[in-house]
Design a protein around this motif. Structure first.
Motif, PDB file in Angstrom:
ATOM      1  N   LYS A  94       0.849  -1.186   0.000  1.00  0.00           N
ATOM      2  CA  LYS A  94       0.000   0.000   0.000  1.00  0.00           C
ATOM      3  C   LYS A  94       0.887   1.238   0.000  1.00  0.00           C
ATOM      4  N   LEU A  95       0.572   2.179  -0.870  1.00  0.00           N
ATOM      5  CA  LEU A  95       1.334   3.415  -0.987  1.00  0.00           C
ATOM      6  C   LEU A  95       0.426   4.592  -0.643  1.00  0.00           C
ATOM      7  N   ASP A  96       0.881   5.442   0.298  1.00  0.00           N
ATOM      8  CA  ASP A  96       0.028   6.545   0.738  1.00  0.00           C
ATOM      9  C   ASP A  96       0.792   7.841   0.997  1.00  0.00           C
ATOM     10  N   HIS A  97       2.027   7.940   0.486  1.00  0.00           N
ATOM     11  CA  HIS A  97       2.787   9.172   0.622  1.00  0.00           C
ATOM     12  C   HIS A  97       2.601  10.028  -0.626  1.00  0.00           C
ATOM     13  N   GLU A  98       2.477  11.333  -0.426  1.00  0.00           N
ATOM     14  CA  GLU A  98       2.273  12.228  -1.552  1.00  0.00           C
ATOM     15  C   GLU A  98       3.379  12.039  -2.588  1.00  0.00           C
ATOM     16  N   GLY A  99       2.975  11.893  -3.821  1.00  0.00           N
ATOM     17  CA  GLY A  99       3.923  11.673  -4.909  1.00  0.00           C
ATOM     18  C   GLY A  99       4.122  10.213  -5.261  1.00  0.00           C
ATOM     19  N   ASP A 100       3.715   9.281  -4.385  1.00  0.00           N
ATOM     20  CA  ASP A 100       3.802   7.858  -4.728  1.00  0.00           C
ATOM     21  C   ASP A 100       3.014   7.612  -6.011  1.00  0.00           C
ATOM     22  N   THR A 101       3.603   6.867  -6.932  1.00  0.00           N
ATOM     23  CA  THR A 101       3.012   6.671  -8.256  1.00  0.00           C
ATOM     24  C   THR A 101       2.894   5.195  -8.592  1.00  0.00           C
ATOM     25  N   VAL A 102       1.753   4.793  -9.128  1.00  0.00           N
ATOM     26  CA  VAL A 102       1.507   3.399  -9.505  1.00  0.00           C
ATOM     27  C   VAL A 102       0.863   3.377 -10.891  1.00  0.00           C
ATOM     28  N   PHE A 103       1.384   2.523 -11.772  1.00  0.00           N
ATOM     29  CA  PHE A 103       0.741   2.335 -13.076  1.00  0.00           C
ATOM     30  C   PHE A 103      -0.601   1.629 -12.894  1.00  0.00           C
ATOM     31  N   ALA A 104      -1.562   1.990 -13.730  1.00  0.00           N
ATOM     32  CA  ALA A 104      -2.901   1.423 -13.616  1.00  0.00           C
ATOM     33  C   ALA A 104      -2.884  -0.105 -13.671  1.00  0.00           C
ATOM     34  N   LYS A 105      -2.002  -0.682 -14.487  1.00  0.00           N
ATOM     35  CA  LYS A 105      -1.948  -2.143 -14.610  1.00  0.00           C
ATOM     36  C   LYS A 105      -1.480  -2.820 -13.333  1.00  0.00           C
ATOM     37  N   ASP A 106      -0.879  -2.030 -12.412  1.00  0.00           N
ATOM     38  CA  ASP A 106      -0.372  -2.585 -11.157  1.00  0.00           C
ATOM     39  C   ASP A 106      -1.298  -2.309  -9.978  1.00  0.00           C
ATOM     40  N   VAL A 107      -2.426  -1.646 -10.230  1.00  0.00           N
ATOM     41  CA  VAL A 107      -3.325  -1.208  -9.161  1.00  0.00           C
ATOM     42  C   VAL A 107      -4.356  -2.280  -8.822  1.00  0.00           C
ATOM     43  N   LYS A 108      -4.495  -2.560  -7.525  1.00  0.00           N
ATOM     44  CA  LYS A 108      -5.589  -3.404  -7.055  1.00  0.00           C
ATOM     45  C   LYS A 108      -6.799  -2.545  -6.708  1.00  0.00           C
ATOM     46  N   ARG A 109      -6.548  -1.422  -6.018  1.00  0.00           N
ATOM     47  CA  ARG A 109      -7.623  -0.476  -5.697  1.00  0.00           C
ATOM     48  C   ARG A 109      -7.019   0.888  -5.392  1.00  0.00           C
ATOM     49  N   VAL A 110      -7.731   1.918  -5.830  1.00  0.00           N
ATOM     50  CA  VAL A 110      -7.360   3.298  -5.501  1.00  0.00           C
ATOM     51  C   VAL A 110      -8.299   3.792  -4.403  1.00  0.00           C
ATOM     52  N   TYR A 111      -7.718   4.484  -3.415  1.00  0.00           N
ATOM     53  CA  TYR A 111      -8.513   5.115  -2.371  1.00  0.00           C
ATOM     54  C   TYR A 111      -8.459   6.625  -2.593  1.00  0.00           C
ATOM     55  N   ALA A 112      -9.598   7.281  -2.438  1.00  0.00           N
ATOM     56  CA  ALA A 112      -9.660   8.705  -2.749  1.00  0.00           C
ATOM     57  C   ALA A 112     -10.691   9.393  -1.870  1.00  0.00           C
ATOM     58  N   ARG A 113     -10.663  10.729  -1.910  1.00  0.00           N
ATOM     59  CA  ARG A 113     -11.676  11.496  -1.203  1.00  0.00           C
ATOM     60  C   ARG A 113     -12.338  12.458  -2.174  1.00  0.00           C
ATOM     61  N   ASP A 114     -13.593  12.700  -1.931  1.00  0.00           N
ATOM     62  CA  ASP A 114     -14.382  13.585  -2.781  1.00  0.00           C
ATOM     63  C   ASP A 114     -13.857  15.010  -2.624  1.00  0.00           C
ATOM     64  N   VAL A 115     -13.543  15.655  -3.724  1.00  0.00           N
ATOM     65  CA  VAL A 115     -12.964  17.009  -3.647  1.00  0.00           C
ATOM     66  C   VAL A 115     -14.032  18.059  -3.363  1.00  0.00           C
ATOM     67  N   THR A 116     -15.281  17.650  -3.341  1.00  0.00           N
ATOM     68  CA  THR A 116     -16.353  18.630  -3.110  1.00  0.00           C
ATOM     69  C   THR A 116     -16.686  18.781  -1.637  1.00  0.00           C
ATOM     70  N   SER A 117     -16.017  17.958  -0.759  1.00  0.00           N
ATOM     71  CA  SER A 117     -16.301  18.008   0.672  1.00  0.00           C
ATOM     72  C   SER A 117     -15.128  18.577   1.433  1.00  0.00           C
ATOM     73  N   THR A 118     -15.158  18.514   2.764  1.00  0.00           N
ATOM     74  CA  THR A 118     -14.059  18.981   3.604  1.00  0.00           C
ATOM     75  C   THR A 118     -13.020  17.909   3.762  1.00  0.00           C
ATOM     76  N   ALA A 119     -11.805  18.290   4.171  1.00  0.00           N
ATOM     77  CA  ALA A 119     -10.657  17.358   4.175  1.00  0.00           C
ATOM     78  C   ALA A 119     -10.879  16.175   5.080  1.00  0.00           C
ATOM     79  N   TRP A 120     -10.535  15.017   4.573  1.00  0.00           N
ATOM     80  CA  TRP A 120     -10.599  13.769   5.327  1.00  0.00           C
ATOM     81  C   TRP A 120      -9.720  12.741   4.666  1.00  0.00           C
ATOM     82  N   SER A 121      -9.013  11.933   5.435  1.00  0.00           N
ATOM     83  CA  SER A 121      -8.086  10.953   4.857  1.00  0.00           C
ATOM     84  C   SER A 121      -8.586   9.550   5.107  1.00  0.00           C
TER      85      SER A 121
END
Length: 220
Positions: A191-218
């Motif tokens: 699992k990679l969670d540091h800013e700037g960590d990069t993964v090719f789509a073919k190597d991804v099992k799942r992406v975790y994200a937050r909705d940019v329309t709400s307030t900050a949450w990790s």
């Protein structure tokens, strides 16, 4: 099974008398035939050599793409080896696809990490040139019950970068972490969670994200 020799312009591995080395070097075929005329790409020496192409076998390959799979065959050099995670091109009736080896099955139904192709019964693979990536999008207010799952279709070499904002049509989210597939090479962690960590789509099992329309949450 009879295989033709190389054609003019093909490249073959042969020992070069001018390079004075027992190691084979890449040669360009200038004139085909029983004794081919070749030019060493290392030193430019032109000479004639007897070239017997490696024996090939027909190998069963199962290709998975999303929820679907297909079975095809490929001609491969019998003496070559294959490893879990190797990539190669498969030419099927449906499409030409870049695939990655996910399992190597021998004749006794045993699965191994590496094998000589002659010993392989079936190669299990998944398409990696175009992939579907699952994304879990959390709201910024921390309410996990309101999280949603979306799927995006992207080229296999598309990059997901932690900290970046991704825009896919009606979906816009900030990437907070990426879970890497087991068969993906050369990543530091699962699992990679540091800013700037990069993964090719073919190597991804799942992406975790937050909705940019709400307030900050990790999510991590």
């Amino acid at each position: 099974m009879t295989h033709p020799g190389p054609d003019a312009g093909d490249r073959v591995a042969l020992a070069c008398p001018s390079c004075a080395s027992d190691e084979a070097t890449v040669h360009e075929v200038l004139k085909p035939g029983g004794n081919v005329t070749v030019r060493c790409t290392e030193c430019g020496h032109v000479h004639k050599e007897r070239y017997d192409p490696p024996r090939e076998i027909e190998l069963d390959v199962v290709v998975s793409q999303g929820d679907e799979s297909l079975t095809t065959t490929v001609d491969v050099p019998a003496a070559d080896t294959v490893e879990h995670g190797d990539e190669f091109v498969v030419d099927t009736a449906e499409a030409i696809m870049q695939v990655r080896v996910t399992a190597i099955e021998l004749a006794d139904d045993r699965r191994v990490e590496e094998a000589t192709l002659e010993d392989v019964e079936t190669l299990w693979t998944r398409a990696v040139d175009n992939v579907r990536v699952n994304v879990t999008v959390h709201p910024n207010d921390g309410r996990r019950d309101d999280s949603r799952s979306v799927t995006v279709s992207v080229p296999g070499d598309h990059e997901f970068v932690v900290g970046d904002t991704a825009d896919f049509g009606d979906e816009e989210f900030e990437i907070t972490g990426v879970q890497v597939r087991d068969d993906a090479p050369e990543y530091r962690f699962e699992k990679l969670d540091h800013e700037g960590d990069t993964v090719f789509a073919k190597d991804v099992k799942r992406v975790y994200a937050r909705d940019v329309t709400s307030t900050a949450w990790s999510a991590w």
